[in-house]
Design a protein around this motif. Structure first.
Motif, PDB file in Angstrom:
ATOM      1  N   THR A  96       0.824  -1.203   0.000  1.00 32.60           N
ATOM      2  CA  THR A  96       0.000   0.000   0.000  1.00 32.60           C
ATOM      3  C   THR A  96       0.861   1.257   0.000  1.00 32.60           C
ATOM      4  OG1 THR A  96      -0.175  -0.115   2.404  1.00 32.60           O
ATOM      5  CG2 THR A  96      -1.950  -1.125   1.137  1.00 32.60           C
ATOM      6  N   ILE A  97       2.105   1.126  -0.462  1.00 34.41           N
ATOM      7  CA  ILE A  97       3.011   2.282  -0.517  1.00 34.41           C
ATOM      8  C   ILE A  97       3.248   2.658  -1.974  1.00 34.41           C
ATOM      9  CG2 ILE A  97       5.343   3.111  -0.042  1.00 34.41           C
ATOM     10  CD1 ILE A  97       5.338   1.375   2.450  1.00 34.41           C
ATOM     11  N   THR A  98       3.063   3.939  -2.289  1.00 33.51           N
ATOM     12  CA  THR A  98       3.281   4.441  -3.643  1.00 33.51           C
ATOM     13  C   THR A  98       4.311   5.560  -3.591  1.00 33.51           C
ATOM     14  OG1 THR A  98       0.978   3.954  -4.169  1.00 33.51           O
ATOM     15  CG2 THR A  98       2.142   5.377  -5.686  1.00 33.51           C
ATOM     16  N   LEU A  99       5.259   5.539  -4.541  1.00 32.17           N
ATOM     17  CA  LEU A  99       6.286   6.568  -4.605  1.00 32.17           C
ATOM     18  C   LEU A  99       6.687   6.779  -6.055  1.00 32.17           C
ATOM     19  CD1 LEU A  99       9.626   4.908  -3.999  1.00 32.17           C
ATOM     20  CD2 LEU A  99       7.674   3.875  -2.912  1.00 32.17           C
ATOM     21  N   PRO A 100       7.349   7.902  -6.371  1.00 39.38           N
ATOM     22  CA  PRO A 100       7.742   8.159  -7.759  1.00 39.38           C
ATOM     23  C   PRO A 100       8.830   7.190  -8.210  1.00 39.38           C
ATOM     24  CG  PRO A 100       8.680   9.823  -6.325  1.00 39.38           C
ATOM     25  CD  PRO A 100       7.759   8.996  -5.479  1.00 39.38           C
ATOM     26  N   SER A 101       8.888   6.931  -9.512  1.00 35.53           N
ATOM     27  CA  SER A 101       9.917   6.033 -10.037  1.00 35.53           C
ATOM     28  C   SER A 101      11.240   6.766 -10.239  1.00 35.53           C
ATOM     29  CB  SER A 101       9.464   5.399 -11.342  1.00 35.53           C
ATOM     30  OG  SER A 101       9.141   6.395 -12.287  1.00 35.53           O
ATOM     31  N   SER A 102      11.182   8.106 -10.416  1.00 36.11           N
ATOM     32  CA  SER A 102      12.417   8.863 -10.624  1.00 36.11           C
ATOM     33  C   SER A 102      12.254  10.315 -10.188  1.00 36.11           C
ATOM     34  CB  SER A 102      12.839   8.811 -12.089  1.00 36.11           C
ATOM     35  OG  SER A 102      11.877   9.448 -12.893  1.00 36.11           O
TER      36      SER A 102
END
Length: 87
Positions: free
Chosen positions: A7-13
């Motif tokens: 349930t964790i979302t973060l940017p790829s770059s």
């Protein structure tokens, strides 16, 4: 694009300016999910909390790139890598 780890979302770059500075990375975690962050590149340091629970804004301190060539570094967050590009 985003990576999702449970349930964790973060940017790829992220892109850092050549002169360095501080970048802010948003981490979205639902359900109070715990996470840990660590830089894999010597020119990127985490300023502030490297562990937490729930959503957060992580601060990354990036050193100036004195080389004429661009460089890439990785930050490990919640079991995923985020690419940091610096011109």
């Amino acid at each position: 694009a985003n990576f999702a780890a449970g349930t964790i979302t973060l940017p790829s770059s992220l892109t850092a300016p050549k002169g360095g500075g501080t970048l802010t990375m948003s981490l979205t975690a639902t359900g109070g999910c715990a996470w840990r962050a660590q830089s894999v590149a010597s020119w990127i340091t985490l300023s502030g909390t490297a562990t937490g629970k729930g959503s957060a804004a992580l601060s990354l301190r990036v050193a100036a790139n004195t080389s004429p060539n661009p460089r890439y570094g990785l930050v490990w967050v919640a079991g995923r890598y985020v690419l940091v590009y610096q011109n």
